[in-house]
Design an enzyme around this catalytic site. Sequence first.
Site, PDB file in Angstrom:
ATOM      1  N   LYS A  67     -18.632-120.212  22.586  1.00 42.80           N
ATOM      2  CA  LYS A  67     -19.226-118.897  22.254  1.00 42.80           C
ATOM      3  C   LYS A  67     -20.749-118.961  22.360  1.00 42.80           C
ATOM      4  O   LYS A  67     -21.386-118.067  22.916  1.00 42.80           O
ATOM      5  CB  LYS A  67     -18.796-118.480  20.833  1.00 42.80           C
ATOM      6  CG  LYS A  67     -17.334-118.061  20.758  1.00 42.80           C
ATOM      7  CD  LYS A  67     -16.814-117.936  19.334  1.00 42.80           C
ATOM      8  CE  LYS A  67     -15.306-117.677  19.377  1.00 42.80           C
ATOM      9  NZ  LYS A  67     -14.640-117.663  18.074  1.00 42.80           N
ATOM     10  N   GLN A 110     -16.068-118.415  11.952  1.00 40.24           N
ATOM     11  CA  GLN A 110     -14.937-119.016  12.658  1.00 40.24           C
ATOM     12  C   GLN A 110     -13.807-119.323  11.675  1.00 40.24           C
ATOM     13  O   GLN A 110     -14.029-119.928  10.632  1.00 40.24           O
ATOM     14  CB  GLN A 110     -15.404-120.294  13.382  1.00 40.24           C
ATOM     15  CG  GLN A 110     -14.355-120.922  14.265  1.00 40.24           C
ATOM     16  CD  GLN A 110     -14.004-120.083  15.497  1.00 40.24           C
ATOM     17  OE1 GLN A 110     -14.805-119.264  15.963  1.00 40.24           O
ATOM     18  NE2 GLN A 110     -12.814-120.266  16.030  1.00 40.24           N
ATOM     19  N   ASP A 133     -16.088-109.357  15.177  1.00 42.79           N
ATOM     20  CA  ASP A 133     -14.705-109.842  15.246  1.00 42.79           C
ATOM     21  C   ASP A 133     -13.713-108.707  14.953  1.00 42.79           C
ATOM     22  O   ASP A 133     -12.519-108.841  15.218  1.00 42.79           O
ATOM     23  CB  ASP A 133     -14.497-110.916  14.169  1.00 42.79           C
ATOM     24  CG  ASP A 133     -14.288-112.295  14.738  1.00 42.79           C
ATOM     25  OD1 ASP A 133     -13.868-112.410  15.899  1.00 42.79           O
ATOM     26  OD2 ASP A 133     -14.525-113.260  13.988  1.00 42.79           O
TER      27      ASP A 133
HETATM   28  N1  GUN Z   1     -10.233-118.474  15.239  1.00 41.26           N
HETATM   29  C1  GUN Z   1      -9.410-118.332  16.314  1.00 41.26           C
HETATM   30  N2  GUN Z   1      -9.675-117.169  16.962  1.00 41.26           N
HETATM   31  C2  GUN Z   1     -10.693-116.598  16.286  1.00 41.26           C
HETATM   32  C3  GUN Z   1     -11.399-115.394  16.486  1.00 41.26           C
HETATM   33  O1  GUN Z   1     -11.165-114.607  17.419  1.00 41.26           O
HETATM   34  N3  GUN Z   1     -12.403-115.139  15.575  1.00 41.26           N
HETATM   35  C4  GUN Z   1     -12.665-115.990  14.543  1.00 41.26           C
HETATM   36  N4  GUN Z   1     -13.642-115.627  13.697  1.00 41.26           N
HETATM   37  N5  GUN Z   1     -12.020-117.102  14.331  1.00 41.26           N
HETATM   38  C5  GUN Z   1     -11.038-117.416  15.203  1.00 41.26           C
END
Ligand code: GUN
Length: 310
Positions: A67, A110, A133
């Site tokens: 990311k 995350q 998100d």
């Molecule tokens: N863990 C796995 N996929 C995601 C996601 O799309 N966002 C977040 N914040 N954590 C994750």
Amino acid sequence: MENTTIENSASENSNSKIIDGKSIAARLVEDISQQAQSFRQKSAIQPGLAVCIVGDNPASRVYVRAKEKRAQQAGFHSLVLQKEAISQEELLAQIDALNDDPKIHGILVQLPLPQGLEERTVIERIAPHKDVDGFHTENSGKLMCGIEGAFVPCTPLGCLHLIRCQLHTMRDSLEGKNALVVGRSNIVGKPMAALLLAENATVTIAHSKTRNLPELCQSAELLIAAVGRANFIKGEWVKQGAIVIDVGINRAENGALLGDVEFDKAQKRAAAITPVPGGVGPMTIAMLLWNTLVAAHKAAGFKKPEIKII
Ligand code: GUN
């Protein structure tokens, strides 16, 4: 939902049954970089994304690094706050500071969080207008109610983009289509169903306990598998001519990545299908950048940018 313009009607995928998420995501990220650049020229604002990661989950570290890298490539201000351990109070204070930081337009924590940290409490602390998100209940509630302007979780938003691109090449639309979503998570299944409903598809939600899954699959013109079990959807269940979107990323014993759908058999029946890897996966980060670009536009009082079907 998303504002949409149509560009480049001849897609590279038009003769292929494989939906190439990697190249669709790359084109989207390129477009986002260009839009971020012109936004910066007009507003003197650089879109800013902050990612908080706690603990030592190796998969989470890989995702967060990806990311960060993509955000930098797109010309965004990118901040990663990484802690081995942190108390709930400290994490909430970190989020408060990011909520107040004018250089940050998107905040992502995350998941999963280590034991002892309350995921729901942490997510609810993120200011809804920075919740790129789309996990905050204000955003998920708006999505469920069909209220404009919600941030939509990145994976289902990416799936919708792939579906739109594919339907565009087929000169078809989602209206009235029988869509089956297998999986009921807050991150994928439920928002995916809401997005498809908003596009006037006829949506069924199934899950690992659903009894008549083969029959449901056999009438699904659009099948989205997000159940998190390798090869859970058998190839012979897939309706002839269906569009199949496989969200699963499952690690086989030999280390290979497997989707939720038996790819080889399903491919023979589907009109189009996403591979694993290289299908839905790359779209998630592209949509995170997209949501951050939208958040920056909103913060500056600018018109929402338009996502292109390319
Ligand atoms: N863990 C796995 N996929 C995601 C996601 O799309 N966002 C977040 N914040 N954590 C994750």
